[in-house]
Scaffold this active site. Structure first.
Site, PDB file in Angstrom:
ATOM      1  N   GLY A   1       0.807  -1.210   0.000  1.00 24.06           N
ATOM      2  CA  GLY A   1       0.000   0.000   0.000  1.00 24.06           C
ATOM      3  C   GLY A   1       0.843   1.264   0.000  1.00 24.06           C
ATOM      4  O   GLY A   1       0.507   2.253  -0.670  1.00 24.06           O
TER       5      GLY A   1
ATOM      6  N   GLU B   1      -7.277  -0.322   2.299  1.00 26.69           N
ATOM      7  CA  GLU B   1      -7.526  -1.115   3.499  1.00 26.69           C
ATOM      8  C   GLU B   1      -6.332  -2.033   3.651  1.00 26.69           C
ATOM      9  O   GLU B   1      -6.141  -2.972   2.877  1.00 26.69           O
ATOM     10  CB  GLU B   1      -8.835  -1.891   3.368  1.00 26.69           C
ATOM     11  CG  GLU B   1      -9.337  -2.449   4.675  1.00 26.69           C
ATOM     12  CD  GLU B   1      -8.972  -3.910   4.833  1.00 26.69           C
ATOM     13  OE1 GLU B   1      -8.003  -4.176   5.606  1.00 26.69           O
ATOM     14  OE2 GLU B   1      -9.609  -4.751   4.226  1.00 26.69           O
TER      15      GLU B   1
ATOM     16  N   CYS C   1      -7.663  -9.559   8.182  1.00 23.38           N
ATOM     17  CA  CYS C   1      -7.026  -8.378   8.774  1.00 23.38           C
ATOM     18  C   CYS C   1      -7.768  -7.866   9.997  1.00 23.38           C
ATOM     19  O   CYS C   1      -7.210  -7.109  10.791  1.00 23.38           O
ATOM     20  CB  CYS C   1      -6.892  -7.276   7.731  1.00 23.38           C
ATOM     21  SG  CYS C   1      -8.470  -6.851   6.956  1.00 23.38           S
TER      22      CYS C   1
END
Length: 483
Positions: free
Chosen positions: A239, A256, A290
């Site tokens: 990310g 996310e 997660c």
């Protein structure tokens, strides 16, 4: 089931320039199928098709877009069993997870965004000071949500159906078009989603799917000039790299990322319920989630009981073939990931943690399995406490009082979801408001699918789910006029 999948670009099923790569069943290590390896040019062609489709699609009446999403939900529900069978073969999910939490949730998400919501909000009029033409005037104003444009959706391997649907459905509902780049481990299910949307009447170019095992495919989907936004679910490290690329051209982002969920268990908690909640780290997709409460922070008065009951649960859970109705814990996604999780367990032991349960491979023939593992007597400085393991591993840390518990929970780079277990509801809510996490579960590990979802700190950027997803996939425009 071992057919060679083609790419989906501009409404056409297209042979890949890079050939095909093998998709492996993590439970049996057998071939599930062959996924297409797109070239950079084909990724750009998909984005170009999405750009061409964007104008007409964004101007399509919201009711018409909603009708297509509703039909897609119906197609998915009608084909739930074969779709779930493929998802199970690709990802190693148990039958319950594949049918309910993957394909079933995907259908529900398309149905949810088939509900038309207002995109315009009148604002209070204001009297403007004298302008260039002299004299004060009353100005009306309207806040309007406009689609962003072409959205690259990069999905995670742990939940190919629900994760992709959670991006694609709200993006399309808002009038965007999408290029979906599925995780390389289990991309075939996302092509079935494209089929469902095509059958439902999505026009050519509105949805495109390009896959590949090589990093160049994802890179092309991010840095393509035709792309206006990137929606990514995956590791924080990836990310961060995507954010750097997006920053060069100011692409919008929704990310996310990782999590290391803290479960604060106070002395007055319902210990049975708290232990059951923490044990979902073992049972829900083998901890490859997660949002899992992987970091149990238990008050001293109940610490020993929490460790004992969690260890007992870990030892009693059935590990095995995810197709067996009795199986609770299936395999991890790959041999490489299994080795990574095992390395973390060994690291924890070397750091001084006590192995209470698991820590070994189950006696099964084939497959990428790790037994549910519990590490106790952990300290906040241990890497197993600080880093995301993404497997069926729970660590337990003791705390003395409320202040220390909050400090330990917040002592992390992550902030996706935390949990508080206490019969004192006032204290539970007081503690929840002080936790630096995007969501806090009070005496539950359940999720309200209208609540905003996203992380603090390195757990992500932006919020989605429910109406918040429509906000995420839109730009806010103001229209002002004299009146």
């Amino acid at each position: 089931m071992t057919e060679r999948q083609r790419l989906f670009i501009g409404g056409a099923w297209t042979e890949p320039d890079g050939g095909h790569y093998e998709v492996v069943d993590p439970a049996t290590e057998e071939t599930v199928g062959w996924a297409p390896e797109a070239s950079r040019e084909q990724v750009h062609a998909a984005a170009a098709a999405a750009r061409t489709a964007f104008g007409p699609w964004s101007r399509t009446a919201p009711e018409e877009r909603a009708a297509i999403l509703a039909r897609a939900a119906e197609v998915i529900r009608r084909k739930l069993v074969p779709y779930a069978g493929l998802a199970q073969a690709e990802s190693g999910a148990t039958t319950r997870t594949a049918r309910g939490m993957q394909v079933g949730v995907a259908a529900a998400r398309f149905q949810r965004y088939a509900r038309v919501e207002p995109v315009e909000q009148p604002l209070p009029p204001q009297i403007s000071e004298a302008g260039p033409f002299g004299g004060a005037v009353v100005l009306g104003a309207l806040a309007v949500r406009q689609p962003v444009g072409v959205v690259t959706c990069i999905t995670s391997y742990n939940n190919p159906w629900a994760n992709a649907a959670g991006k694609v459905a709200p993006a399309l509902a808002m009038g965007n078009t999408v290029v979906v780049k599925p995780a390389p481990q289990d991309p075939l299910s996302v092509y079935r989603m494209a089929e469902a949307l095509q059958e439902a009447g999505a026009p050519p170019g509105v949805v495109n799917v390009v896959s590949g095992a090589l990093p160049e495919v994802g890179e092309a989907a991010v840095d393509c000039p035709e792309v206006d936004m990137v929606s990514f679910t995956g590791s924080t490290a990836v990310g961060q790299r995507i954010a750097e690329v997006c920053g060069r051209s100011m692409k919008r982002q929704l990310m996310e990322l990782g999590g290391k969920g803290a479960a604060l268990v106070f002395d007055d908690a319902d210990i049975t319920a708290a232990v059951a909640g923490a044990a979902t780290t073992f049972s829900f997709h083998s901890g490859q989630i997660c949002t899992a409460p992987t970091r149990v922070i238990a008050q001293r008065g109940v610490y020993d009981r929490v460790v004992a009951e969690l260890g007992d649960r870990a030892r009693r859970l059935t590990v095995g073939d995810p197709r067996d109705p009795g199986t609770v814990v299936g395999p991890l996604i790959s041999a490489a990931h299994r080795d990574r999780v095992e390395a973390y367990v060994e690291l924890g032991r070397k750091e001084g943690a006590r192995l209470v349960a698991g820590g070994r491979r189950p006696p099964l023939e084939g497959g990428f399995y790790v037994a549910p593992t519990l590490l106790a007597e952990c300290t906040p400085d241990m890497r197993v406490v600080r880093e995301e393991i993404f497997g069926p591993v729970v660590v337990v840390v003791p705390f003395e009082d409320e202040e220390e518990g909050i400090a330990l929970a917040n002592d992390t780079d992550y902030g996706l979801i935390d949990y508080v277990w206490s019969r004192d509801v006032a204290r539970a809510f007081r503690v929840a408001r002080r936790l630096r996490a995007g969501q806090v579960g009070v005496n539950t590990v359940g999720r309200n699918m209208e609540a905003p979802f996203g992380g603090f700190k390195k757990s992500g950027v932006g919020r989605d789910v429910g109406s918040y997803a429509l906000h995420a996939y839109s730009e806010l425009q103001a229209i002002v006029w004299p009146g």
